[in-house]
Write a protein that holds these residues in place. Structure first.
Motif, short mmCIF file in Angstrom:
data_model
loop_
_atom_site.label_atom_id
_atom_site.label_comp_id
_atom_site.label_asym_id
_atom_site.label_seq_id
_atom_site.Cartn_x
_atom_site.Cartn_y
_atom_site.Cartn_z
N UNK A 1 33.44 36.66 32.86
CA UNK A 1 33.95 36.43 34.22
C UNK A 1 34.59 35.06 34.39
N UNK A 2 34.75 34.29 33.31
CA UNK A 2 35.13 32.89 33.49
C UNK A 2 36.52 32.72 34.10
N UNK A 3 37.40 33.68 33.91
CA UNK A 3 38.77 33.56 34.46
C UNK A 3 39.00 34.42 35.69
N UNK B 1 38.66 33.76 38.66
CA UNK B 1 39.30 32.99 39.73
C UNK B 1 40.81 32.97 39.65
N UNK B 2 41.39 33.51 38.58
CA UNK B 2 42.85 33.56 38.46
C UNK B 2 43.50 34.52 39.45
N UNK B 3 42.66 35.21 40.24
CA UNK B 3 43.21 36.05 41.31
C UNK B 3 44.09 35.24 42.25
N UNK B 4 43.78 33.94 42.37
CA UNK B 4 44.54 33.13 43.34
C UNK B 4 45.91 32.78 42.80
N UNK B 5 46.17 32.97 41.52
CA UNK B 5 47.44 32.51 40.94
C UNK B 5 48.54 33.54 41.13
N UNK B 6 49.70 33.10 41.55
CA UNK B 6 50.83 34.03 41.69
C UNK B 6 51.35 34.44 40.31
N UNK B 7 52.10 35.54 40.29
CA UNK B 7 52.62 36.05 39.02
C UNK B 7 53.50 35.02 38.30
N UNK C 1 36.68 31.27 41.17
CA UNK C 1 35.87 32.23 40.44
C UNK C 1 34.40 32.06 40.73
N UNK C 2 33.95 30.80 40.77
CA UNK C 2 32.54 30.53 41.07
C UNK C 2 32.19 30.99 42.48
N UNK C 3 33.11 30.83 43.41
CA UNK C 3 32.84 31.24 44.79
C UNK C 3 32.67 32.75 44.89
N UNK C 4 33.52 33.50 44.18
CA UNK C 4 33.42 34.96 44.19
C UNK C 4 32.09 35.41 43.58
N UNK C 5 31.76 34.86 42.42
CA UNK C 5 30.57 35.31 41.70
C UNK C 5 29.29 34.88 42.41
N UNK C 6 29.27 33.69 43.00
CA UNK C 6 28.06 33.20 43.66
C UNK C 6 27.71 34.01 44.89
N UNK C 7 28.66 34.77 45.43
CA UNK C 7 28.38 35.59 46.60
C UNK C 7 27.55 36.82 46.25
N UNK D 1 21.79 36.83 42.96
CA UNK D 1 21.24 36.50 41.67
C UNK D 1 22.22 35.92 40.67
N UNK D 2 23.48 35.74 41.04
CA UNK D 2 24.49 35.27 40.09
C UNK D 2 24.82 33.80 40.24
N UNK D 3 23.93 33.04 40.90
CA UNK D 3 24.18 31.61 41.08
C UNK D 3 24.38 30.85 39.78
N UNK D 4 23.49 31.00 38.77
CA UNK D 4 23.69 30.29 37.50
C UNK D 4 24.97 30.69 36.79
N UNK D 5 25.38 31.95 36.91
CA UNK D 5 26.65 32.39 36.32
C UNK D 5 27.80 31.63 36.98
N UNK D 6 27.73 31.55 38.30
CA UNK D 6 28.79 30.83 39.03
C UNK D 6 28.85 29.37 38.61
N UNK D 7 27.69 28.75 38.38
CA UNK D 7 27.66 27.34 37.98
C UNK D 7 28.34 27.14 36.63
N UNK D 8 28.14 28.07 35.71
CA UNK D 8 28.78 27.98 34.40
C UNK D 8 30.28 28.16 34.54
N UNK D 9 30.70 29.16 35.33
CA UNK D 9 32.13 29.38 35.54
C UNK D 9 32.79 28.14 36.14
N UNK D 10 32.11 27.52 37.09
CA UNK D 10 32.67 26.33 37.74
C UNK D 10 32.91 25.20 36.75
#
Length: 465
Positions: free
Chosen positions: A295-297, A299-305, A329-335, A338-347
């Motif tokens: 899931x590390x990338x 957050x690339x949803x925000x990037x235009x083509x 990406x961290x904001x999406x996953x942390x929502x 139980x995925x708080x630590x995953x979000x911290x790694x992505x961040x």
């Protein structure tokens, strides 16, 4: 699903068994103690308990009638106890309306175990000349309670296993073992009520009614609580599976825009798990770094083509957007629960050892270790992948570059561990083009579906530093 029905042979065997029980009961009836007042009280308690029994969604019926039957075995004998058991089942049918073959099995069971254990109890007392004032008398009550429980459970569970072709030992694990503590307590209560009856007579049995109702309520509460815990565990597994599915759908959607994203995520996930394993991390931490790398990338949803698919130099404004994708990406996953630590790694996966990374400029040990692992895997795959928007390096050249930036951009320890894996060919691909996102995602889905309750919430309890 249609219910399995017993064969004619099985029905015939049960009827034959019931006839044998009736014959034995008639034969031993004269030697029983037909105290009609005690018989009526115990019958009333048994029937009342069965009619007011608690049922769980797993079709377990919680009734205190067993206590009444044990006292009947002890003070009246096998035949009166068996008669109470049969009358209890027949009266209870008015409420429960079991199918006729279940009714037959219940009647056979409640005729057999009180009769057999009642006869055995009185034979033991008589042959050993045990009086009601001796401790051995109450030891025998405790033993006969457990024997009756074993016969009762075996007859009921065996018939159920016969019908649904299930494992008897599975029934023992799921239905009997959870009840053993409460049943042992009930056996001690039976001894206590028996002692009161011996000391004060029929008045002591009146207290039995209070004990019976209390025991039935507490046992019902115990099983309902256990059942709710099991349902919660199931919901946790379903939630974990749903969350993985939702995140995978987001990555697939992103992959439609930028076809290298899913392959790159799979490669980084495979590499990161291999590094964590070689570095001696626990199984949970391997799973944590694997899902974070998948899931590390995101957050690339925000990037235009024009940025995702750019093959021209990027502007400073473009780079500002790119540097925001770990936060997004961290904001999406942390929502997700139980995925708080995953979000911290992505961040933190774009932080650098020398503090020149983004988004927070963390330095050295301030960067979560699992994020440092992903950084190594991410850097290598970007350099060697043939579907990136730059000329791919050979594995050898990429290793040279990893060593050049070790200690500045990347954690030197994880760089050397990864190089050992590559040179030893301990990972299934050296270039990321063989990475299969679906395969990596399926692995994570299986973990979510099969994990225990503690494991499905592993991201809440596993540290990422």
């Amino acid at each position: 699903m249609t219910e399995n029905r017993p064969t004619h042979a099985a029905i015939g065997a049960q009827i034959a068994g019931l006839l044998v029980a009736v014959a034995v009961a008639v034969w031993t009836a004269p030697s029983a103690d037909w105290d009609l007042l005690l018989f009526a009280i115990l019958l009333g308690f048994s029937v009342f308990s069965d009619l007011t029994a608690i049922t769980t969604t797993s079709k377990v019926k919680i009734s205190g009638s067993f206590l009444a039957l044990v006292l009947a075995m002890v003070f009246l004998g096998g035949t009166p106890a068996a008669l109470i058991g049969v009358l209890t089942i027949l009266t209870g049918w008015l409420r429960w309306r079991d199918d006729w073959h279940f009714l037959l099995n219940n009647v056979l069971t409640y005729a057999t175990f009180p009769l057999v254990t009642g006869i055995l109890f009185h034979e033991s007392v008589t042959s050993n000349t045990v009086s009601r004032s001796e401790p051995a008398f109450y030891v025998l009550i405790f033993a006969v309670f457990l024997l009756a429980l074993a016969i009762n459970f075996t007859m009921i569970a065996s018939y159920s296993c016969y019908l649904d072709r299930s494992s008897f030992w599975a029934k023992v694990r799921t239905a009997l073992i959870p009840l053993l503590p409460s049943e042992l307590a009930a056996a001690l209560m039976a001894c206590g009520v028996a002692y009161l009856y011996v000391q004060v007579g029929i008045a002591g049995v009146a207290l039995f009614g209070v004990v019976l109702v209390t025991f039935q309520y507490l046992l019902g509460a115990l099983l309902v609580s256990q059942q709710r815990a099991e349902e919660l565990a199931l919901r946790s597994k379903q939630l974990a599976s749903f969350q993985v599915g939702m995140l995978s759908a987001m990555l697939r959607t992103l992959d439609l825009r930028d076809q290298m994203t899913a392959r790159h995520s799979a490669a980084v996930a495979r590499y990161s798990r291999a590094i964590a394993q070689r570095a001696g991390y626990s199984r949970r931490e391997e799973e944590l770094v694997h899902i974070a790398a998948l899931l590390h990338d995101i957050g690339k949803f925000i990037l235009p083509d024009r940025i995702l698919k750019a093959n021209v130099p990027l502007t400073d404004e473009d780079w500002m957007l790119i540097k925001r994708h770990p936060q997004q990406g961290a904001r999406v996953v942390s929502s997700l629960d139980g995925y708080g630590p995953v979000a911290e790694i992505i961040l933190a996966h774009h932080e650098r050892i020398d503090g020149k990374g983004y988004p927070r400029g963390l330095v050295g040990d301030d960067i979560p270790e699992l994020a440092r692992i992903i950084s190594v895997a991410d850097t290598y795959d970007v350099m060697t992948a043939r579907d990136s928007y730059r000329t791919p390096m050979s594995s050898y050249d990429a290793i040279v570059e990893l060593r050049r930036v070790a200690g500045k951009q990347l954690d030197a320890r994880f760089v050397e561990i990864f190089i050992e894996l590559l040179e030893g060919k301990d990972v299934s691909f050296q270039h990321g083009e063989a990475a299969d996102f679906e395969k990596e995602l399926a692995l994570e889905s299986r973990i979510a579906e099969t994990a225990s309750p503690d494991e499905t919430t592993r991201f809440q309890t596993t540290t990422a530093s």
